[in-house]
Design a protein around this motif. Structure first.
Motif, PDB file in Angstrom:
ATOM      1  N   SER A   6       0.796  -1.227   0.000  1.00 54.23           N
ATOM      2  CA  SER A   6       0.000   0.000   0.000  1.00 54.23           C
ATOM      3  C   SER A   6       0.829   1.279   0.000  1.00 54.23           C
ATOM      4  N   LYS A   7       2.126   1.159  -0.302  1.00 52.82           N
ATOM      5  CA  LYS A   7       2.969   2.364  -0.311  1.00 52.82           C
ATOM      6  C   LYS A   7       2.366   3.424  -1.238  1.00 52.82           C
ATOM      7  N   THR A   8       2.455   4.645  -0.810  1.00 47.89           N
ATOM      8  CA  THR A   8       1.955   5.853  -1.487  1.00 47.89           C
ATOM      9  C   THR A   8       0.425   6.024  -1.423  1.00 47.89           C
ATOM     10  N   GLU A  39       4.214  -1.918   3.796  1.00 52.71           N
ATOM     11  CA  GLU A  39       4.663  -0.539   3.571  1.00 52.71           C
ATOM     12  C   GLU A  39       6.179  -0.510   3.391  1.00 52.71           C
ATOM     13  N   ASN A  40       6.658   0.413   2.546  1.00 50.67           N
ATOM     14  CA  ASN A  40       8.096   0.543   2.272  1.00 50.67           C
ATOM     15  C   ASN A  40       8.776   1.650   3.053  1.00 50.67           C
ATOM     16  N   TYR A  41       7.997   2.623   3.532  1.00 52.91           N
ATOM     17  CA  TYR A  41       8.599   3.793   4.170  1.00 52.91           C
ATOM     18  C   TYR A  41       8.099   3.898   5.602  1.00 52.91           C
ATOM     19  N   MET A  95       5.406 -10.144  -7.565  1.00 52.41           N
ATOM     20  CA  MET A  95       4.737  -8.853  -7.510  1.00 52.41           C
ATOM     21  C   MET A  95       3.672  -8.838  -8.617  1.00 52.41           C
ATOM     22  N   SER A  96       3.093  -7.665  -8.876  1.00 55.83           N
ATOM     23  CA  SER A  96       1.956  -7.630  -9.813  1.00 55.83           C
ATOM     24  C   SER A  96       2.266  -8.274 -11.161  1.00 55.83           C
ATOM     25  N   HIS A  97       3.471  -8.011 -11.704  1.00 55.74           N
ATOM     26  CA  HIS A  97       3.722  -8.448 -13.074  1.00 55.74           C
ATOM     27  C   HIS A  97       4.342  -9.844 -13.151  1.00 55.74           C
ATOM     28  N   GLY A 142       0.930  -4.674  -5.248  1.00 57.01           N
ATOM     29  CA  GLY A 142       0.455  -3.301  -5.111  1.00 57.01           C
ATOM     30  C   GLY A 142      -0.388  -2.863  -6.293  1.00 57.01           C
ATOM     31  N   THR A 143       0.283  -2.645  -7.427  1.00 58.58           N
ATOM     32  CA  THR A 143      -0.359  -2.070  -8.609  1.00 58.58           C
ATOM     33  C   THR A 143      -1.626  -2.810  -9.050  1.00 58.58           C
ATOM     34  N   ALA A 144      -1.619  -4.122  -9.016  1.00 63.54           N
ATOM     35  CA  ALA A 144      -2.786  -4.875  -9.494  1.00 63.54           C
ATOM     36  C   ALA A 144      -3.987  -4.696  -8.576  1.00 63.54           C
TER      37      ALA A 144
HETATM   38  C1  LIG Z   1       6.301  -1.829  -4.496  1.00 66.37           C
HETATM   39  C2  LIG Z   1       6.714  -3.187  -4.060  1.00 66.37           C
HETATM   40  C3  LIG Z   1       5.927  -4.321  -4.357  1.00 66.37           C
HETATM   41  C4  LIG Z   1       4.664  -4.254  -5.188  1.00 66.37           C
HETATM   42  O1  LIG Z   1       4.945  -4.034  -6.512  1.00 66.37           O
HETATM   43  P1  LIG Z   1       3.758  -3.963  -7.623  1.00 66.37           P
HETATM   44  O2  LIG Z   1       4.476  -4.083  -8.885  1.00 66.37           O
HETATM   45  O3  LIG Z   1       3.092  -2.649  -7.424  1.00 66.37           O
HETATM   46  O4  LIG Z   1       2.848  -5.102  -7.339  1.00 66.37           O
HETATM   47  C5  LIG Z   1       6.349  -5.537  -3.871  1.00 66.37           C
HETATM   48  N1  LIG Z   1       7.462  -5.663  -3.132  1.00 66.37           N
HETATM   49  C6  LIG Z   1       8.233  -4.614  -2.829  1.00 66.37           C
HETATM   50  C7  LIG Z   1       9.454  -4.807  -2.004  1.00 66.37           C
HETATM   51  C8  LIG Z   1       7.893  -3.346  -3.293  1.00 66.37           C
HETATM   52  O5  LIG Z   1       8.681  -2.305  -3.009  1.00 66.37           O
END
Ligand SMILES: *Cc1c(COP(=O)(O)O)cnc(C)c1O
Length: 229
Positions: free
Chosen positions: A35-37, A56-58, A201-203, A219-221
Motif C-alpha cells: 500500500s505504499k503511497t 509498507e516501504n517507508y 509482484m503484480s507483473h 500493489g499495482t494490481a
Molecule cells: C512496491 C513493491 C511491491 C509491489 O509491486 P507492484 O508491482 O506494485 O505489485 C512488492 N514488493 C516490494 C518490495 C515493493 O517495493
C-alpha cells in the motif's frame, strides 16, 4: 472502473490459477497488499473486502497509516530498506519485516522489540540479480546470515525474500525465483525450519508461484499505478 474489491478478487483468481498450474495448494500462498503511497482510506476499503495484511516501504507511511487505522487489527509488514534510526518504530509496529540485509539491523530490531509482543517475523532479502540490484545480501552470504539470525530471541526467522531486477527477460526472472527456492531448501536442509518464500509482484506473480512462492506482494494490481516512485 473496477473497485479495489474487484481487483482483489482478480488477484486471488490469478493466485489460484497459478497455484493449480504449478500443483501447489492456493491456501499455501498468502497475499500481502502493498500500500505504499496510497492513503489510509484506500487501505480501509481493501480491509472491508477482507484483506488483512498490508505492506509498507517507508517508515513514515507505516507510522501515519497504522495510527489512522488503529481501529483495525491489521497485520503490518515492512518491506522497504531499513534505516537504523527507524528500527524502533518498525519493531513496535510491524508483525513482519521482509528486507533484512545485515546482522546489525536485525540485532537492533531484536533488542527493540517490546517484551509484550510476539517475536517479529523476519525474512532475509537476497540479491540474486547481481550488479543490477543494490539491495539484499549476496547469495553466498545468505546462509551465514540466516544462521546468525536464528539465535536472536525476539525475532522469528521465517524465510527469504527477493526482488528481481526490473525488466529481466522471462527466463532470467524465472531463474531468479528458482534460485531463491533452492537456497530455501538448502537452509532447511541445515535445520533452519523456514516456511516463507516472499516473492512475486503484480507483473510476475505467476512465475514466482511456479517456483514455489508462499507469499506474493501485490500493489499495482490492487490499487492501480502509483503516482510517485
Ligand atoms: C512496491 C513493491 C511491491 C509491489 O509491486 P507492484 O508491482 O506494485 O505489485 C512488492 N514488493 C516490494 C518490495 C515493493 O517495493
Amino acid at each position: 472502473m473496477p473497485t479495489i474489491c474487484d481487483n482483489l478478487a482478480e488477484v486471488h483468481a490469478r493466485i489460484e490459477r497459478a497455484a493449480h498450474g504449478a500443483r501447489h495448494s492456493p491456501h499455501a500462498i498468502s497475499l500481502l497488499t502493498v500500500s505504499k503511497t496510497w492513503p489510509a482510506e484506500r487501505l480501509r476499503e481493501a480491509w472491508q473486502c477482507g484483506q488483512r495484511a498490508f505492506g509498507e516501504n517507508y517508515a513514515h507511511e507505516l507510522q501515519s497509516k497504522s495510527a489512522a487505522l488503529a481501529d483495525l487489527p491489521i497485520e503490518w509488514h515492512f518491506i522497504g530498506h531499513i534505516q537504523s534510526n527507524k528500527t524502533r518504530l518498525i519493531s513496535r509496529t510491524a508483525a513482519w519485516v521482509h528486507g533484512i540485509e545485515c546482522l546489525r539491523i536485525a540485532e537492533r530490531l531484536d533488542r527493540q522489540r517490546e517484551n509484550g509482543l510476539p517475536p517479529l517475523n523476519v525474512c532475509v532479502q537476497v540479491n540474486l540479480s547481481g550488479e543490477a540490484s543494490k539491495s539484499g545480501v549476496p547469495e553466498e552470504a545468505a546462509l551465514g546470515l540466516l544462521q546468525q539470525l536464528s539465535g536472536l530471541p525476539h525475532l522469528r526467522l521465517r524465510g527469504l525474500m527477493t526482488i528481481p531486477a526490473p525488466d529481466l527477460p522471462q527466463d532470467t526472472q524465472q531463474a531468479v525465483f528458482d534460485s531463491l527456492r533452492r537456497l530455501f531448501e538448502q537452509a532447511n536442509a541445515q535445520g533452519l525450519n523456514l516456511d516463507t518464500l516472499s516473492m512475486g509482484m503484480s507483473h510476475d506473480l505467476e512465475a514466482a508461484i511456479a517456483a514455489g512462492s508462499t507469499l506474493v506482494r501485490i500493489g499495482t494490481a490492487i490499487f492501480g499505478p502509483r503516482q510517485s516512485s
